[in-house]
Write an enzyme that holds these catalytic residues in place. Structure first.
Site, short mmCIF file in Angstrom:
data_model
loop_
_atom_site.label_atom_id
_atom_site.label_comp_id
_atom_site.label_asym_id
_atom_site.label_seq_id
_atom_site.Cartn_x
_atom_site.Cartn_y
_atom_site.Cartn_z
N LEU A 61 0.86 -1.18 0.00
CA LEU A 61 0.00 0.00 0.00
C LEU A 61 0.90 1.23 0.00
O LEU A 61 2.02 1.19 0.51
CB LEU A 61 -0.90 0.02 1.24
N ASP A 62 0.40 2.33 -0.55
CA ASP A 62 1.14 3.58 -0.50
C ASP A 62 1.39 3.98 0.95
O ASP A 62 0.66 3.58 1.87
CB ASP A 62 0.34 4.69 -1.19
N ARG A 63 2.40 4.80 1.16
CA ARG A 63 2.81 5.19 2.51
C ARG A 63 1.63 5.70 3.33
O ARG A 63 1.48 5.35 4.52
CB ARG A 63 3.89 6.28 2.44
N ARG A 166 -6.37 6.48 -6.81
CA ARG A 166 -6.06 7.90 -6.77
C ARG A 166 -6.09 8.51 -8.16
O ARG A 166 -6.65 9.61 -8.37
CB ARG A 166 -4.71 8.11 -6.09
#
Length: 226
Positions: A61-63, A166
């Site tokens: 997952l993204d940060r 996103r």
């Protein structure tokens, strides 16, 4: 980060709830990673060096994205989990808060490729890879002192392109709150949460469904406790 929150565990697999601000894999900066924390957990439980080394993240997952991350616990069975991920045999459901009002469900199929002008970003591109995102509005709220007009979404992810949700939300004119990279209102943490995974366990054959708790940062904008 604090203690690892375990959402599911068996002899082959562990699922944990990733907090915001933590990366899954090392990025060369020396930042503490979720993978290191899960390995530390296995070590504290008395795991052997082979068991500790066998801990491998199965997706990322993204940060700033929170929620479920799966880890394989055994090298000898990791390939089976890698296979169901490659075959898209895992159902992935996210929660997101998007800017603006979205009234009806929608399927977004715009292909996604790298942004040649900014290495941090992805973009919708005719030459990109196929991508499919299905969004379902759960609740809407008008602009108020807390945030601009916004919509709470359930998001079904049918492909796994980098930054897919996103990019697709920005593409349709409803970037996620907190998504400064893609033009979303910036006075928030990124409002994206990996809320549910479901799959047939490749080792046991059992149907597995894993859920992550509704995040507190979402509660401030949409209280779902009732």
């Amino acid at each position: 980060m604090g203690a690892v929150r375990i959402l599911y565990e068996d002899d082959h697999l562990i699922a944990v709830d990733k907090p915001a601000g933590v990366i899954v894999h090392g990025d060369g900066t020396g930042s503490c990673t979720l993978t290191e924390n899960v390995r530390d957990l296995v070590e504290r439980r008395g795991g052997s060096p082979e068991q500790i080394a066998g801990v491998q993240a199965l997706q990322r997952l993204d940060r700033e994205t929170t929620g479920i991350v799966l880890f394989s616990l055994r090298k000898e069975t990791q390939a089976a989990f890698d296979r169901i991920i490659a075959e898209r045999a895992i159902e992935k459901r996210y929660l997101a808060i998007a800017s603006g009002r979205i009234r009806t469900p929608r399927e977004i199929t715009a292909p996604i490729g790298r942004d040649r002008h900014d290495s941090r970003r992805m973009r919708v591109s005719r030459t990109g890879k196929s991508a499919r995102t299905v969004i379902t509005p759960l609740d809407c709220a008008p602009a108020d002192q807390r945030a601009p007009e916004r919509t709470l979404l359930e998001v079904d992810l049918h492909t796994g392109r980098k930054h897919q949700i996103r990019v697709h939300m920005a593409h349709i004119g409803h970037p996620l709150l907190g998504d400064r990279l893609y033009g979303g209102p910036g006075a928030f943490q990124l409002m994206l949460h990996a809320a549910e995974l479901a799959f047939t366990h490749p080792i046991t054959g059992e149907r597995v469904r894993i859920t992550a708790p509704y995040p507190k940062r979402f509660e401030a904008l949409f209280d779902r406790r009732g």
